[in-house]
Design a protein around this motif. Structure first.
Motif, PDB file in Angstrom:
ATOM      1  N   TYR A 159       9.279  28.109 -33.716  1.00 26.72           N
ATOM      2  CA  TYR A 159       9.066  28.396 -32.288  1.00 26.72           C
ATOM      3  C   TYR A 159       9.372  27.159 -31.434  1.00 26.72           C
ATOM      4  CZ  TYR A 159       7.059  33.082 -32.586  1.00 26.72           C
ATOM      5  OH  TYR A 159       6.883  34.423 -32.767  1.00 26.72           O
ATOM      6  N   LEU A 160       8.933  25.996 -31.886  1.00 19.44           N
ATOM      7  CA  LEU A 160       9.194  24.773 -31.119  1.00 19.44           C
ATOM      8  C   LEU A 160      10.684  24.469 -31.049  1.00 19.44           C
ATOM      9  CD1 LEU A 160       6.292  22.441 -32.293  1.00 19.44           C
ATOM     10  CD2 LEU A 160       6.620  23.405 -30.015  1.00 19.44           C
ATOM     11  N   LEU A 161      11.407  24.670 -32.151  1.00 16.16           N
ATOM     12  CA  LEU A 161      12.848  24.436 -32.145  1.00 16.16           C
ATOM     13  C   LEU A 161      13.556  25.394 -31.197  1.00 16.16           C
ATOM     14  CD1 LEU A 161      13.600  23.792 -35.933  1.00 16.16           C
ATOM     15  CD2 LEU A 161      13.652  22.125 -34.072  1.00 16.16           C
ATOM     16  N   HIS A 162      13.166  26.644 -31.225  1.00 20.13           N
ATOM     17  CA  HIS A 162      13.804  27.637 -30.348  1.00 20.13           C
ATOM     18  C   HIS A 162      13.549  27.327 -28.879  1.00 20.13           C
ATOM     19  CE1 HIS A 162      15.065  31.548 -28.768  1.00 20.13           C
ATOM     20  NE2 HIS A 162      13.943  31.524 -28.059  1.00 20.13           N
ATOM     21  N   ILE A 163      12.287  27.095 -28.530  1.00 20.82           N
ATOM     22  CA  ILE A 163      11.936  26.885 -27.125  1.00 20.82           C
ATOM     23  C   ILE A 163      12.506  25.566 -26.622  1.00 20.82           C
ATOM     24  CG2 ILE A 163      10.004  26.612 -25.529  1.00 20.82           C
ATOM     25  CD1 ILE A 163       8.371  28.383 -27.462  1.00 20.82           C
ATOM     26  N   THR A 164      12.372  24.502 -27.416  1.00 26.78           N
ATOM     27  CA  THR A 164      12.906  23.197 -26.997  1.00 26.78           C
ATOM     28  C   THR A 164      14.420  23.233 -26.888  1.00 26.78           C
ATOM     29  OG1 THR A 164      11.058  22.133 -28.152  1.00 26.78           O
ATOM     30  CG2 THR A 164      12.913  20.736 -27.522  1.00 26.78           C
ATOM     31  N   GLY A 165      15.083  23.887 -27.841  1.00 23.07           N
ATOM     32  CA  GLY A 165      16.536  23.981 -27.782  1.00 23.07           C
ATOM     33  C   GLY A 165      17.018  24.731 -26.558  1.00 23.07           C
ATOM     34  N   ALA A 166      16.399  25.867 -26.252  1.00 22.56           N
ATOM     35  CA  ALA A 166      16.790  26.628 -25.065  1.00 22.56           C
ATOM     36  C   ALA A 166      16.521  25.835 -23.783  1.00 22.56           C
ATOM     37  CB  ALA A 166      16.036  27.957 -25.029  1.00 22.56           C
ATOM     38  N   TYR A 167      15.441  25.063 -23.777  1.00 22.65           N
ATOM     39  CA  TYR A 167      15.070  24.301 -22.578  1.00 22.65           C
ATOM     40  C   TYR A 167      16.001  23.117 -22.353  1.00 22.65           C
ATOM     41  CZ  TYR A 167      11.968  21.897 -19.276  1.00 22.65           C
ATOM     42  OH  TYR A 167      11.441  21.287 -18.166  1.00 22.65           O
ATOM     43  N   LEU A 168      16.320  22.367 -23.402  1.00 20.16           N
ATOM     44  CA  LEU A 168      17.131  21.162 -23.254  1.00 20.16           C
ATOM     45  C   LEU A 168      18.626  21.455 -23.167  1.00 20.16           C
ATOM     46  CD1 LEU A 168      15.334  18.727 -25.739  1.00 20.16           C
ATOM     47  CD2 LEU A 168      15.053  18.902 -23.257  1.00 20.16           C
ATOM     48  N   LEU A 169      19.077  22.539 -23.794  1.00 12.66           N
ATOM     49  CA  LEU A 169      20.504  22.886 -23.776  1.00 12.66           C
ATOM     50  C   LEU A 169      20.862  23.827 -22.636  1.00 12.66           C
ATOM     51  CD1 LEU A 169      21.102  23.379 -27.597  1.00 12.66           C
ATOM     52  CD2 LEU A 169      21.614  21.363 -26.204  1.00 12.66           C
ATOM     53  N   ASN A 170      19.902  24.042 -21.720  1.00 14.30           N
ATOM     54  CA  ASN A 170      20.139  24.848 -20.509  1.00 14.30           C
ATOM     55  C   ASN A 170      20.497  26.296 -20.841  1.00 14.30           C
ATOM     56  OD1 ASN A 170      19.791  22.531 -18.765  1.00 14.30           O
ATOM     57  ND2 ASN A 170      21.828  21.879 -19.417  1.00 14.30           N
ATOM     58  N   LEU A 171      19.888  26.817 -21.891  1.00  8.75           N
ATOM     59  CA  LEU A 171      20.044  28.226 -22.250  1.00  8.75           C
ATOM     60  C   LEU A 171      18.723  28.965 -22.031  1.00  8.75           C
ATOM     61  CD1 LEU A 171      22.120  27.817 -25.524  1.00  8.75           C
ATOM     62  CD2 LEU A 171      22.924  28.879 -23.409  1.00  8.75           C
TER      63      LEU A 171
END
Length: 338
Positions: A159-171
């Motif tokens: 969950y942390l990887l998904h949410i952080t990735g979407a937040y930092l990669l502007n997705l």
């Protein structure tokens, strides 16, 4: 005023900018290091809310159910996640509807990168990160069994990887829809588990969860193919520009890279479906084994009852002598010789 500015740093999202629009100016947000301070504050809020749900709801139910230690731990886990998932589903659905992400699917990839976020989108992501980060110390506070820790750590990490990735990669737009689908399926699963702990014969909600799970997996896979396969390759700005938040859209022009990403997504979804099918098969085997055991027990009870009836019809013993039901001896009398 000094304390107010410091308080706002903890409570409110930072990095607000005025973006010119056709109707005037619109205040939006981007991310930065100050977000860590806000996330830290909401981690403490999440810990407090976790304790409130545990103390005033779950503990009272547990006292009435008298569950074993294993079921007690799983009941607490599902109870906390039901409260969180239902809240997140309602909140996330409100965000995607008001922002128009569902009514206009093109908005998921149009004008990428989505550097500037509306207030409610950024606040939603900060709260999501705070909740899953608070789940790490809760493993200690809740005294989770050692056997359960690796599974829960994997769940929290994903969950942390998904949410952080979407937040930092502007997705963030794509991430919102995917979280909505995931939380919807998870909420049904944990509700089914709560109902099962209260009544082990009631497994109807598991069947509802199975249908919802399959439907959400299909929607998730379709969304990945739509955005990655067709949406991002058509973005106007295809050059690598980290300053503008465009990290990898240029890679999707390469069909080999695009197909590799889609293949990885399909393999991951296939592994999830395989675990789901394995779980369903195991559950059905246990169900049919239980049903056959009940039938054998019922047949054995019927045989015993029939045996008792036969003995009762042939007579009964009294003082070591077999007598019929009318009290007479079942043995024939000898005739005296004249």
């Amino acid at each position: 005023q000094v304390t107010a500015k410091t308080a706002f740093l903890f409570i409110l999202p930072q990095y607000n900018v005025s973006v010119p629009t056709a109707d005037g100016e619109l205040v939006q947000y981007h991310y930065g290091l100050k977000d860590l301070v806000t996330i830290l504050f909401y981690i403490f809020i999440a810990i407090i809310l976790h304790a409130v749900v545990q103390e005033y709801a779950l503990d009272k139910i547990n006292r009435r159910l008298h569950l074993s230690k294993v079921k007690h731990s799983k009941f607490n886990e599902s109870g906390q996640l039901v409260a969180f998932h239902l809240t997140s589903v309602i909140w996330c659905l409100y965000v995607v509807v008001t922002e128009g992400y569902i009514s206009n699917p093109r908005s998921l990839w149009e004008n990428y990168p989505h550097v500037y976020l509306p207030y409610q989108v950024k606040f939603f992501y900060l709260c999501q990160l705070a909740y899953w980060l608070h789940a790490l110390p809760e493993l200690y506070f809740q005294k989770v069994r050692k056997e359960e820790i690796p599974r829960q750590l994997r769940c929290i990490t994903l969950y942390l990887l998904h949410i952080t990735g979407a937040y930092l990669l502007n997705l963030t737009r794509l991430g919102l829809i995917l979280l909505l689908l995931q939380y919807l399926a998870e909420s049904f699963f944990h509700m089914a588990r709560l109902v099962y702990f209260t009544d082990e014969n009631n497994e109807k909600l598991f069947n509802v969860w199975a249908v919802v799970f399959v439907v959400t997996r299909l929607f998730t896979l379709t969304l990945y193919i739509l955005v990655i396969g067709f949406g991002l390759p058509r973005v106007e700005s295809q050059a690598l520009d980290p300053e503008r938040g465009n990290f990898f859209s240029f890679l999707f022009n390469n069909i080999l890279f695009r197909m590799s990403v889609l293949l990885l997504v399909c393999l991951f979804q296939a592994s999830v479906m395989w675990r789901f099918i394995h779980f369903q098969l195991r559950r059905w085997r246990e169900y049919w084994h239980e049903q056959s055991s009940r039938k054998r027990a019922a047949a054995a009870a019927g045989t015993k009852q029939q045996t008792k009836l036969i003995k009762r019809d042939s007579g009964y013993h009294e003082n070591g002598v077999v007598k019929a039901e009318n009290g007479t001896s079942p043995r024939t009398k000898k005739l005296k010789s004249p």
